[in-house]
Design an enzyme around this catalytic site. Structure first.
Site, PDB file in Angstrom:
ATOM      1  CB  CYS A   2       4.533  -9.134 -55.286  1.00  0.00           C
ATOM      2  SG  CYS A   2       5.718  -8.071 -54.470  1.00  0.00           S
ATOM      3  NE  ARG A  27       2.846 -14.642 -56.410  1.00  0.00           N
ATOM      4  CZ  ARG A  27       3.480 -15.416 -57.282  1.00  0.00           C
ATOM      5  NH1 ARG A  27       3.214 -16.698 -57.322  1.00  0.00           N
ATOM      6  NH2 ARG A  27       4.368 -14.910 -58.110  1.00  0.00           N
ATOM      7  CD1 TRP A  74       8.360 -11.436 -48.970  1.00  0.00           C
ATOM      8  CD2 TRP A  74       9.799 -10.775 -50.550  1.00  0.00           C
ATOM      9  NE1 TRP A  74       9.624 -11.816 -48.581  1.00  0.00           N
ATOM     10  CE2 TRP A  74      10.533 -11.417 -49.528  1.00  0.00           C
ATOM     11  CE3 TRP A  74      10.508 -10.269 -51.638  1.00  0.00           C
ATOM     12  CZ2 TRP A  74      11.909 -11.583 -49.565  1.00  0.00           C
ATOM     13  CZ3 TRP A  74      11.895 -10.433 -51.678  1.00  0.00           C
ATOM     14  CH2 TRP A  74      12.570 -11.088 -50.651  1.00  0.00           C
ATOM     15  CG  ASN A 100       5.352 -10.855 -58.994  1.00  0.00           C
ATOM     16  OD1 ASN A 100       5.064 -11.923 -59.524  1.00  0.00           O
ATOM     17  ND2 ASN A 100       6.365 -10.751 -58.190  1.00  0.00           N
ATOM     18  N   GLY A 101       7.757  -8.233 -59.361  1.00  0.00           N
ATOM     19  CA  GLY A 101       9.037  -8.295 -60.057  1.00  0.00           C
ATOM     20  C   GLY A 101       9.917  -7.142 -59.608  1.00  0.00           C
ATOM     21  CD  GLU A 483      13.745 -29.135 -45.981  1.00  0.00           C
ATOM     22  OE1 GLU A 483      14.577 -28.344 -46.446  1.00  0.00           O
ATOM     23  OE2 GLU A 483      12.519 -28.909 -45.993  1.00  0.00           O
ATOM     24  CE  LYS A 487      10.660 -26.423 -44.103  1.00  0.00           C
ATOM     25  NZ  LYS A 487      11.239 -26.715 -45.348  1.00  0.00           N
ATOM     26  CD  GLU A 490      11.602 -22.597 -44.242  1.00  0.00           C
ATOM     27  OE1 GLU A 490      11.896 -21.779 -45.127  1.00  0.00           O
ATOM     28  OE2 GLU A 490      11.353 -23.779 -44.507  1.00  0.00           O
ATOM     29  CG  HIS A 506      36.638 -30.909 -39.071  1.00  0.00           C
ATOM     30  ND1 HIS A 506      37.934 -31.293 -38.816  1.00  0.00           N
ATOM     31  CD2 HIS A 506      36.031 -31.981 -39.628  1.00  0.00           C
ATOM     32  CE1 HIS A 506      38.111 -32.539 -39.230  1.00  0.00           C
ATOM     33  NE2 HIS A 506      36.964 -32.976 -39.719  1.00  0.00           N
ATOM     34  CE  LYS A 605       4.899 -23.225 -50.950  1.00  0.00           C
ATOM     35  NZ  LYS A 605       5.898 -23.948 -50.144  1.00  0.00           N
TER      36      LYS A 605
HETATM   37  C1  G6P Z   1      11.517 -19.902 -51.146  1.00  0.00           C
HETATM   38  C2  G6P Z   1      10.624 -20.724 -50.255  1.00  0.00           C
HETATM   39  C3  G6P Z   1      11.271 -22.073 -49.978  1.00  0.00           C
HETATM   40  C4  G6P Z   1      11.588 -22.772 -51.301  1.00  0.00           C
HETATM   41  C5  G6P Z   1      12.456 -21.905 -52.202  1.00  0.00           C
HETATM   42  C6  G6P Z   1      12.559 -22.490 -53.599  1.00  0.00           C
HETATM   43  O1  G6P Z   1      12.657 -19.515 -50.446  1.00  0.00           O
HETATM   44  O2  G6P Z   1      10.367 -20.041 -49.033  1.00  0.00           O
HETATM   45  O3  G6P Z   1      10.373 -22.882 -49.235  1.00  0.00           O
HETATM   46  O4  G6P Z   1      12.239 -23.977 -51.037  1.00  0.00           O
HETATM   47  O5  G6P Z   1      11.875 -20.608 -52.337  1.00  0.00           O
HETATM   48  O6  G6P Z   1      11.280 -22.479 -54.178  1.00  0.00           O
HETATM   49  P1  G6P Z   1      10.835 -23.386 -55.393  1.00  0.00           P
HETATM   50  O7  G6P Z   1       9.426 -22.972 -55.678  1.00  0.00           O
HETATM   51  O8  G6P Z   1      11.772 -23.084 -56.529  1.00  0.00           O
HETATM   52  O9  G6P Z   1      10.951 -24.808 -54.951  1.00  0.00           O
END
Ligand code: G6P
Length: 610
Positions: A2, A27, A74, A100-101, A483, A487, A490, A506, A605
């Site tokens: 948010c 956000r 969000w 926000n929260g 990773e 990617k 997501e 396994h 984000k």
């Molecule tokens: C969210 C984002 C990810 C990020 C994670 C941790 O899930 O979508 O891309 O890696 O938060 O965020 P930070 O700001 O703590 O690296």
């Protein structure tokens, strides 16, 4: 999660707020809304979906005022809909709030107020707060006092901005656990969840601290605790430029950020490598030299992509610093009972510096006596401020929801930290010097991988219709496999699993058939021969192998359908180059599938709720 923004001054607020929301949309983008005071009453406009939906509504039904608040959501409590969109208004219609929260005790507040005849309009936790403030305000007529009283009663986290129809020209903000920044302009203020919504108006800012509130009116600001103790706030300069948050010639922020990596890594390394002395200079750690020298164990913690970088760190600290290291998910760490012995250094990794789970884990292990360093990108963020010391990434704002340039910089910083600690132990000058020289060349090598975009796009096109992918790697490239898979899932919504190459046999090997793309990260290092055996196992089961290999490798092309060659570097530094093709594959797969690369569904984000 948010984004909130408020404006009070002499200009027309609507465009300032809309632009602010667009900057904050990373956000969350489930709904958007705005509220102002006009002619002694509150007017709101709200829309489900993106900020552009709200923009359209405002084009037809404008809100004209020189003050107002706005929100991009969000969803946590209550599904995305107009009725659940902020701003929320209390039963009297005199107050409007953006938040926000999470208000954790919203159920009990709601049933208490419903018992007093107050009818709720939404399913959100936020409405319980504005209704509670409204309830106290009706009794007392004292806006600030009512807010303070309500905030004493709520549990959870909040960054809020409140307006009142009886007091046009006034915004009250408060925070606990969620970020809030006040931009101080010439007779005007912008209050927002982060600097990106402020920077085009002013670079003078106040970072509110937890349990502080701010009153903005008549060109003046007053900061106080929630118990009304006045606070002399410090005005800082925002380390952010407008250019950094503009998309430029790229179609997406993610593309821009992937291609920024040669420069962002150079910025991250700048001034920190003393190649002659074989030493690392990390200014942010200069005050904690004794702790580093006495460190017996490193405890890394993070979420998401930053956790993957932390996993690379585990290998780096063991290999280069001769120090036991482990990485933990922040969300798990705080609910375990981690044993923090003397000599434990915690390292929290966070791009945003605001991730709620990481912040809570940081507080928990500090309480248990650990010294905690931060590896953070956003300067002045909560995690940056609460850690004992730290190293900033210096890669500029990362706006695409899928993290790219922050990951490579996190790995670069961990490498520098591990070398720094290693030099106080058994890491030889010669080895450190060799690694630092290699590190210095990484930006140029990343540039070379980026030049392969066309090849990577064509390879991706061949497999983009497959719905299940595997990613394999060993050693430091196991986190790269994780990773790469993250990617892909997501942003393209393709199911993908990353795992250590040897673990495949396994269980997951049962999934492999001629339809399954298997991405194998296989640069030349001490695990290469073993990875080759794993590739044979995939090949035998007709999996479609896409290999990431070191330039000059001749063996992989015999087994793999596709080979993407990356420049040779020191094995420990290889994640910095092997990650890049996986970022580009995910980007192009998402584009080809018609997905919104920068704003994938359900994600945000910065996750500021636990
Ligand atoms: C969210 C984002 C990810 C990020 C994670 C941790 O899930 O979508 O891309 O890696 O938060 O965020 P930070 O700001 O703590 O690296």
């Amino acid at each position: 999660m948010c984004g909130i923004v408020g404006y009070v001054g002499s200009k027309s607020a609507d465009n300032i707020l809309l632009n602010g929301l667009k900057r904050l949309e990373y956000r969350g983008y489930d709904s958007a809304g705005m509220a102002i005071v006009e002619d002694g009453h509150i007017s709101t406009r709200r829309a489900k979906g993106r900020v552009t939906e709200l923009e359209q509504i405002l084009a037809e039904q404008p809100l004209k005022s020189t003050m107002g608040i706005a929100h991009t959501r969000w969803a946590t409590h209550g599904k995305p809909s107009v009725k659940n969109a902020h701003p929320h208004v209390d039963a009297s219609g005199r107050l409007a709030l953006v938040h926000n929260g999470i208000i954790e005790n919203h159920r009990s507040i709601r049933s208490l107020l419903e018992g007093k005849g107050i009818a709720f309009q939404s399913d959100t936790d936020t409405e319980s707060l504005v209704q509670l403030i409204g309830y106290f305000y009706k009794e007392s007529g004292d806006l600030t006092g009512s807010l303070q009283r309500a905030l004493r009663d709520v549990q959870g986290t909040f960054g809020i901005a409140l307006i009142c129809a009886d007091q046009p020209g006034r915004i009250i903000g408060a925070r606990r656990g969620s970020p809030l920044i006040v931009g101080v302009g010439d007779g005007e203020f912008v209050i927002a969840s982060d600097g990106s919504a402020i920077v085009e108006h002013t670079s003078q800012v106040i970072f509110l601290k937890d349990n502080e509130m701010v009153e903005l009116s008549d060109g003046r600001y007053e900061i106080s605790t929630m118990d009304a103790e006045p606070i002399q706030a410090q005005v800082d300069t925002l380390e952010l430029t407008l250019e950094e948050i503009e998309i430029g010639s790229h179609e997406h922020y993610m593309h821009k950020e992937i291609f920024e990596q040669p420069q962002s890594l150079a910025n991250c390394l700048a001034g920190r490598l003393d190649l002659q002395a074989g030493e690392v200079v990390l200014g942010g750690l200069s005050e904690v030299q004794r702790e580093i020298a006495n460190c017996k164990r490193v405890l890394l913690f993070a979420c998401g992509t930053a956790w993957h970088a932390g996993l690379v760190g585990e290998y780096l600290f063991e290999e280069l610093s001769f120090t036991p290291a482990e990485v933990e998910y922040s969300s798990e760490l705080r609910y375990r009972n981690p044993i923090i012995e003397e000599g434990t250094i915690g390292i929290v990794l966070s791009q945003s510096g605001e991730t709620a789970d990481s912040l809570a884990a940081l507080r928990e292990i500090k309480r248990k006596g650990a010294t905690v360093f931060g590896i953070v990108n956003v300067v002045g963020s909560s995690i940056a401020r609460e850690t004992d010391a730290g190293v900033y990434l210096h890669v500029g704002p990362e706006i695409g929801v899928a993290s790219t340039k922050a990951f490579t910089a996190q790995v670069a910083v961990l490498t520098m930290m591990a070398i720094d600690m290693g030099r106080r132990r058994y890491l030889s000058h010669a080895r450190a010097e060799e690694l630092l020289k290699e590190l210095h060349q990484i930006p140029g090598k990343v540039e070379k991988v980026l030049a392969l975009e066309d090849q990577i796009r064509k390879i991706t096109a061949k497999y983009v219709d497959r719905n299940n992918w595997l990613y394999l790697g060993r050693g430091v490239n196991y986190p790269v496999a994780l990773e790469g898979a993250l990617k892909l899932k997501e942003i393209s919504y393709i199911h993908a699993e990353g795992m250590p190459a040897a673990e495949m046999k396994h269980g997951p090997i049962a999934l492999i058939d001629e339809d399954m793309p298997v991405v194998v990260v296989a640069p030349k290092d001490h695990t290469y021969d073993k990875v080759l055996s794993n590739i044979e196992e995939v090949h035998t089961r007709q999996g479609r192998i896409i290999a990431i290999a070191t330039e000059g490798d001749t063996r992989l092309s015999e087994l793999a359908e596709e080979v993407i060659y990356v420049p040779q570097t020191s094995p420990l530094l290889s994640p910095l180059v092997t990650t890049i093709p996986l970022q580009l594959m995910a980007y192009h797969a998402a584009l080809m599938r018609g997905q919104n690369v920068d704003k994938p569904r359900n994600l945000a984000k910065s996750v500021t709720v636990e």
